[in-house]
Write a protein that holds these residues in place. Sequence first.
Motif, PDB file in Angstrom:
ATOM      1  N   GLN A  57      -1.674 -13.822  10.947  1.00 22.77           N
ATOM      2  CA  GLN A  57      -1.840 -14.179  12.357  1.00 22.77           C
ATOM      3  C   GLN A  57      -1.930 -12.960  13.274  1.00 22.77           C
ATOM      4  N   THR A  58      -1.768 -11.756  12.720  1.00 26.98           N
ATOM      5  CA  THR A  58      -1.651 -10.580  13.580  1.00 26.98           C
ATOM      6  C   THR A  58      -2.997 -10.111  14.114  1.00 26.98           C
ATOM      7  N   ASP A  59      -2.930  -9.477  15.274  1.00 26.22           N
ATOM      8  CA  ASP A  59      -4.103  -8.816  15.844  1.00 26.22           C
ATOM      9  C   ASP A  59      -3.980  -7.299  15.741  1.00 26.22           C
ATOM     10  N   TYR A  60      -2.856  -6.804  15.213  1.00 29.07           N
ATOM     11  CA  TYR A  60      -2.593  -5.365  15.218  1.00 29.07           C
ATOM     12  C   TYR A  60      -3.068  -4.716  13.917  1.00 29.07           C
ATOM     13  N   PRO A  61      -3.702  -3.549  14.013  1.00 22.40           N
ATOM     14  CA  PRO A  61      -4.121  -2.812  12.809  1.00 22.40           C
ATOM     15  C   PRO A  61      -2.897  -2.409  11.986  1.00 22.40           C
ATOM     16  N   ILE A  62      -3.055  -2.419  10.670  1.00 21.42           N
ATOM     17  CA  ILE A  62      -1.924  -2.120   9.790  1.00 21.42           C
ATOM     18  C   ILE A  62      -2.346  -1.125   8.715  1.00 21.42           C
ATOM     19  N   LEU A  63      -1.510  -0.098   8.536  1.00 15.10           N
ATOM     20  CA  LEU A  63      -1.626   0.834   7.416  1.00 15.10           C
ATOM     21  C   LEU A  63      -0.566   0.452   6.396  1.00 15.10           C
ATOM     22  N   PHE A  64      -1.002  -0.009   5.226  1.00 15.79           N
ATOM     23  CA  PHE A  64      -0.110  -0.378   4.138  1.00 15.79           C
ATOM     24  C   PHE A  64      -0.008   0.783   3.151  1.00 15.79           C
ATOM     25  N   ILE A  65       1.227   1.102   2.737  1.00 23.82           N
ATOM     26  CA  ILE A  65       1.471   2.170   1.762  1.00 23.82           C
ATOM     27  C   ILE A  65       2.442   1.648   0.707  1.00 23.82           C
ATOM     28  N   HIS A  66       2.193   2.007  -0.557  1.00 23.76           N
ATOM     29  CA  HIS A  66       3.135   1.621  -1.615  1.00 23.76           C
ATOM     30  C   HIS A  66       2.924   2.512  -2.832  1.00 23.76           C
ATOM     31  N   GLY A  67       4.010   2.797  -3.538  1.00 23.72           N
ATOM     32  CA  GLY A  67       3.941   3.556  -4.781  1.00 23.72           C
ATOM     33  C   GLY A  67       3.742   2.637  -5.972  1.00 23.72           C
ATOM     34  N   THR A  68       2.924   3.064  -6.916  1.00 22.79           N
ATOM     35  CA  THR A  68       2.612   2.199  -8.061  1.00 22.79           C
ATOM     36  C   THR A  68       3.767   2.087  -9.053  1.00 22.79           C
ATOM     37  N   LYS A  69       4.742   2.981  -8.980  1.00 19.80           N
ATOM     38  CA  LYS A  69       5.885   2.960  -9.907  1.00 19.80           C
ATOM     39  C   LYS A  69       7.163   2.479  -9.230  1.00 19.80           C
ATOM     40  N   ASP A  70       7.022   1.710  -8.172  1.00 20.12           N
ATOM     41  CA  ASP A  70       8.184   1.181  -7.458  1.00 20.12           C
ATOM     42  C   ASP A  70       8.880   0.147  -8.340  1.00 20.12           C
ATOM     43  N   ARG A  71      10.152   0.409  -8.662  1.00 15.12           N
ATOM     44  CA  ARG A  71      10.931  -0.494  -9.518  1.00 15.12           C
ATOM     45  C   ARG A  71      11.879  -1.375  -8.717  1.00 15.12           C
ATOM     46  N   PHE A  72      11.857  -1.249  -7.401  1.00 17.40           N
ATOM     47  CA  PHE A  72      12.748  -2.047  -6.558  1.00 17.40           C
ATOM     48  C   PHE A  72      11.971  -3.107  -5.784  1.00 17.40           C
ATOM     49  N   VAL A  73      10.926  -2.681  -5.099  1.00 17.06           N
ATOM     50  CA  VAL A  73       9.996  -3.614  -4.453  1.00 17.06           C
ATOM     51  C   VAL A  73       8.649  -3.435  -5.138  1.00 17.06           C
ATOM     52  N   PRO A  74       8.204  -4.402  -5.913  1.00 16.99           N
ATOM     53  CA  PRO A  74       6.963  -4.219  -6.675  1.00 16.99           C
ATOM     54  C   PRO A  74       5.752  -4.066  -5.767  1.00 16.99           C
ATOM     55  N   SER A  75       4.836  -3.211  -6.184  1.00 18.71           N
ATOM     56  CA  SER A  75       3.680  -2.903  -5.341  1.00 18.71           C
ATOM     57  C   SER A  75       2.763  -4.101  -5.123  1.00 18.71           C
ATOM     58  N   TYR A  76       2.843  -5.124  -6.011  1.00 19.46           N
ATOM     59  CA  TYR A  76       1.971  -6.282  -5.802  1.00 19.46           C
ATOM     60  C   TYR A  76       2.327  -7.015  -4.507  1.00 19.46           C
ATOM     61  N   MET A  77       3.553  -6.825  -4.013  1.00 19.14           N
ATOM     62  CA  MET A  77       3.915  -7.485  -2.756  1.00 19.14           C
ATOM     63  C   MET A  77       3.132  -6.904  -1.578  1.00 19.14           C
ATOM     64  N   THR A  78       2.931  -5.593  -1.578  1.00 19.87           N
ATOM     65  CA  THR A  78       2.099  -4.990  -0.540  1.00 19.87           C
ATOM     66  C   THR A  78       0.653  -5.435  -0.687  1.00 19.87           C
ATOM     67  N   ARG A  79       0.166  -5.540  -1.927  1.00 18.96           N
ATOM     68  CA  ARG A  79      -1.212  -6.011  -2.134  1.00 18.96           C
ATOM     69  C   ARG A  79      -1.383  -7.433  -1.606  1.00 18.96           C
TER      70      ARG A  79
END
Length: 314
Positions: A244-266
């Motif tokens: 629903q957002t109108d604001y531009p977003i820069l998403f960043i994530h590490g591929t070896k994140d063992r706490f918050v999996p990167s697929y959540m950012t995807r």
Amino acid sequence: MLLWLLPVLLLALTAGFGFLFLRHTCARREMPEDWEQKRIDASGNEVWKDAYAAGRAWLERHETEEIEVQSEDGFLLHGVLIPHVAPRATCILFPGWRSSWEMDFTCVLPTLYKLGLQPLVVDERAQGDSEGRYITFGIRERLDVPVWVDYVASRFGEKHPVFLQGLSMGASVVLMASSNHFGANVRGVIADCGFTSPREIISYVWRERTPFPAHFAVWLLDKFTRLFADFSLKEYSTTQAVAQTDYPILFIHGTKDRFVPSYMTRQAYDACKSRKTLVMVEGAGHGMSYLTDRPRVEAAFRAFIENELKPENT
């Protein structure tokens, strides 16, 4: 007699587990002095140690100002402004779960300042010097974001550009808040390694760290958060917000994140309907993208900020 006692015992054990789980995941925890430095030293990450030391030295050379605002539900929220001599914009930074702005942002503050951003780092509710009893994984914290934005607008003017930035849970906070229509001049959101929803991240961590099914534990925790902390684990999500957002977003994530999996950012990136950029940092662990590939992340910061500060993107 035993048949009568069994359900009572089972109920008591369930309630006890629920309280312990609520306390472990959501309750405020007072941290010892210098805990950030001790945790960084214990990590054995020399790059992190050096960057943190450099960031602390940079902070000591700059003026800082303690700020307090009041949340809509009456909590005093604490932040620290690092005034810029010639600010192009103010960047409000939100840290992660059971973390602090010192832990999460000291390393990156010099870079943001060099880009012309005036940092305002905050203690989220129930953490640091802000009031509050329970961490709510972004559900209530997202409602505090407009309070900070309004403070910046009232002090520096409604035309003064604002960026929102978060790490880990802080990233989820700013993503959830992005569905707001801020009265101030918010130009964009930077979200590093955020999760999609409280329910999904708690389920993921439970499955990764215990041999037991997550469904009952998360269901029970949701009952306790509703009763005692005034929120539901299923109440809102980043994917709902960014759709629903109108604001531009820069998403960043590490591929070896063992706490918050990167697929959540995807998933959040795919759901996002506004202008968006995705930076996946190969080999980076949780919250380590900037330290793992600093040139690439700094370039992403610079490109995003420069683009969103263009007059045509107001």
